[in-house]
Design an enzyme around this catalytic site. Structure first.
Site, PDB file in Angstrom:
ATOM      1  N   LYS A   1      50.618 -16.692 -23.598  1.00 39.40           N
ATOM      2  CA  LYS A   1      51.574 -15.588 -23.715  1.00 39.40           C
ATOM      3  C   LYS A   1      52.752 -15.981 -24.613  1.00 39.40           C
ATOM      4  O   LYS A   1      52.752 -17.056 -25.179  1.00 39.40           O
ATOM      5  CB  LYS A   1      52.017 -15.132 -22.323  1.00 39.40           C
ATOM      6  CG  LYS A   1      50.823 -14.749 -21.409  1.00 39.40           C
ATOM      7  CD  LYS A   1      50.033 -13.532 -21.914  1.00 39.40           C
ATOM      8  CE  LYS A   1      48.652 -13.396 -21.302  1.00 39.40           C
ATOM      9  NZ  LYS A   1      48.564 -12.820 -19.979  1.00 39.40           N
TER      10      LYS A   1
HETATM   11  C1  LIG Z   1      47.542 -12.352 -18.846  1.00 43.74           C
HETATM   12  C2  LIG Z   1      47.533 -11.012 -18.232  1.00 43.74           C
HETATM   13  C3  LIG Z   1      47.536 -10.817 -16.845  1.00 43.74           C
HETATM   14  C4  LIG Z   1      47.348 -11.928 -15.847  1.00 43.74           C
HETATM   15  O1  LIG Z   1      48.247 -12.949 -15.970  1.00 43.74           O
HETATM   16  P1  LIG Z   1      47.800 -14.457 -15.531  1.00 43.74           P
HETATM   17  O2  LIG Z   1      49.083 -15.205 -15.697  1.00 43.74           O
HETATM   18  O3  LIG Z   1      46.750 -14.873 -16.484  1.00 43.74           O
HETATM   19  O4  LIG Z   1      47.351 -14.403 -14.143  1.00 43.74           O
HETATM   20  C5  LIG Z   1      47.667  -9.522 -16.365  1.00 43.74           C
HETATM   21  N1  LIG Z   1      47.741  -8.471 -17.186  1.00 43.74           N
HETATM   22  C6  LIG Z   1      47.684  -8.609 -18.518  1.00 43.74           C
HETATM   23  C7  LIG Z   1      47.790  -7.397 -19.368  1.00 43.74           C
HETATM   24  C8  LIG Z   1      47.559  -9.883 -19.092  1.00 43.74           C
HETATM   25  O5  LIG Z   1      47.503 -10.013 -20.412  1.00 43.74           O
END
Ligand SMILES: *Cc1c(COP(=O)(O)O)cnc(C)c1O
Length: 414
Positions: free
Chosen positions: A197
């Site tokens: 992210k």
């Molecule tokens: C990455 C992501 C998640 C989940 O987050 P994690 O930290 O991987 O558990 C949920 N929603 C979206 C849109 C994502 O891109």
């Protein structure tokens, strides 16, 4: 004729899967060393997670922010804060991370998928409205790839029906709609700090809200519903331990200082690519007008297979084989409801709970109801994107895309 490529045939792009494409450095190491030296690794006693939460809330201008162990956990917390009755419905997008969906089922609620705008792959007021029912308990809007949803009409619809809105901002740190940061428009919002992210602690999440009632339930849900600090604390309801630890908190706090850089650098690099690729027939670019500040978790192209032979899949193949660029045609490959968990309703033992409580229309995944989803997934090509892209990286991607399209169109290249 196309110009000869003056760049090296292949250069390696910074990657968010290792240090080349991350902003991890001395600040993180300093904070981590401090945590280890102090020996306070739990956030119930330490200060890094608390300080991150304070600063994160302040940046967004919201009342409350709580860290969680993962983005998935943060979303689970938000859903639990809404507190659905078994069988209540959460309207959500057919194109998202599974971590945004499974916690709905863990809370005994039914994910009701709505269609998306095939240009943005985002939900709209119109697609949401089609699936609302008297059992709708919440609407989840996902700002996919960093592109904000059209929140004006969505919030108007939700307010008119008195339904709370959960914003999934996992991919959209720093994105804005009509000047407002995503995560500040709905009732509660979630972010992810997973490796890939905008900023990262490897795994991690944040939940934010201005509503005191949702904040209280969120805090409790993260802490096994133990009433810390209450005169007569107890475990008040069913809940988990979703706390972030201080090691992650230290990294998170250091990373927060680099968030503006990450967002701005991604936006600047995207502007350059958009300028370089504009005007190519059949190629759609992520430019949707002045209401939006897209924060470019990824840079998405839409490829019209009628005008660019081979479409998104063909373009991805060229990019990989000729230039070593790994893009993702079709993003998650298929709509979420086509995954086995939904297609076969695989949940707790053989019970199929909570699908057993669902209205038939709530679990109708007929292709005809999701034309935007199928069209969007068919056309999209997700390019890897990164805050450490320099001019040469953007130039390389632009030339690679142009040359690949020329080849697909059958233009003769010397
Ligand atoms: C990455 C992501 C998640 C989940 O987050 P994690 O930290 O991987 O558990 C949920 N929603 C979206 C849109 C994502 O891109």
């Amino acid at each position: 004729m196309i110009e000869k490529l003056t760049l090296p045939r292949q250069i390696s792009l910074p990657s968010d899967q290792d240090a080349t494409g991350r902003t991890l450095g001395d600040e993180e190491i300093r904070f981590l060393a401090d945590v280890i030296e102090k020996g306070v690794l739990t956030s119930t006693k330490g200060n890094y997670v608390k300080e991150f939460e304070r600063q994160f809330a302040a940046r967004l201008g919201v009342q409350h922010a709580y860290c969680a162990s993962h983005g998935t956990a943060a979303l689970h917390v938000a859903y639990a804060a809404i507190d659905p009755e078994p069988g209540d419905e959460f309207v959500t997008t057919s194109i998202t991370d599974m971590g945004a969906l499974t916690p709905i089922l863990y809370q005994g609620a039914i994910p009701v998928f709505c269609d998306v705008d095939p240009r943005t792959l985002n939900v709209t007021a119109e697609t949401i409205e089609r699936v609302l029912s008297p059992r709708t308990k919440a609407i989840i809007v996902t700002h996919l790839f960093g592109q904000p949803c059209d929140m004006g009409p969505i919030m108007e619809l939700a307010r008119s029906r008195n339904i709370p809105v959960i914003e999934d901002c996992a991919q959209a740190f720093g994105a804005r709609y009509r000047g407002q940061l995503v995560g500040t428009m709905g009732d509660i919002a979630c972010f992810s700090l997973q490796q890939g992210k905008h900023i990262t602690t490897g795994e991690g999440g944040v939940v934010v809200t201005n509503r005191d009632d949702l904040a209280r339930r969120s805090y409790l849900y993260i802490n096994k519903a133990w009433g810390y600090g209450d005169p007569k604390p107890d475990h008040y309801f069913l809940a988990l331990n979703y706390r972030m630890n201080e090691i992650s908190g230290a990294v998170a706090l250091a990373q927060l200082g680099k968030l503006d850089f990450s967002v701005n650098a991604r936006i600047e690099a995207a502007k350059q690519l958009t300028a370089a690729l504009s005007g190519i027939p059949g190629l759609g670019l992520p430019e949707f007008g002045s209401d939006y500040v897209h924060s470019y978790w990824k840079y998405c192209l839409t490829v019209d297979g009628d005008r660019i032979p081979g479409g998104a899949v063909g373009l991805a193949k060229e990019l990989k084989e000729q230039f070593g660029i790994f893009s993702a045609p079709r993003y998650i490959q298929k709509p979420a409801f086509r995954c086995q968990i939904f297609a076969d309703q695989v949940t707790f033992g053989k019970s199929r709970f909570p699908f057993t409580l669902a209205r038939p229309e709530a679990v109708d995944y007929s292709e005809g109801l999701f034309s935007g989803t199928f069209k969007g997934l068919n056309d999209v090509l997700v390019l890897p994107w990164n805050e450490n892209y320099a001019q040469q990286h953007v130039d390389f991607i632009a030339e690679a895309v142009k040359e690949s399209i020329s080849k697909l169109k059958g233009d003769v290249d010397g």
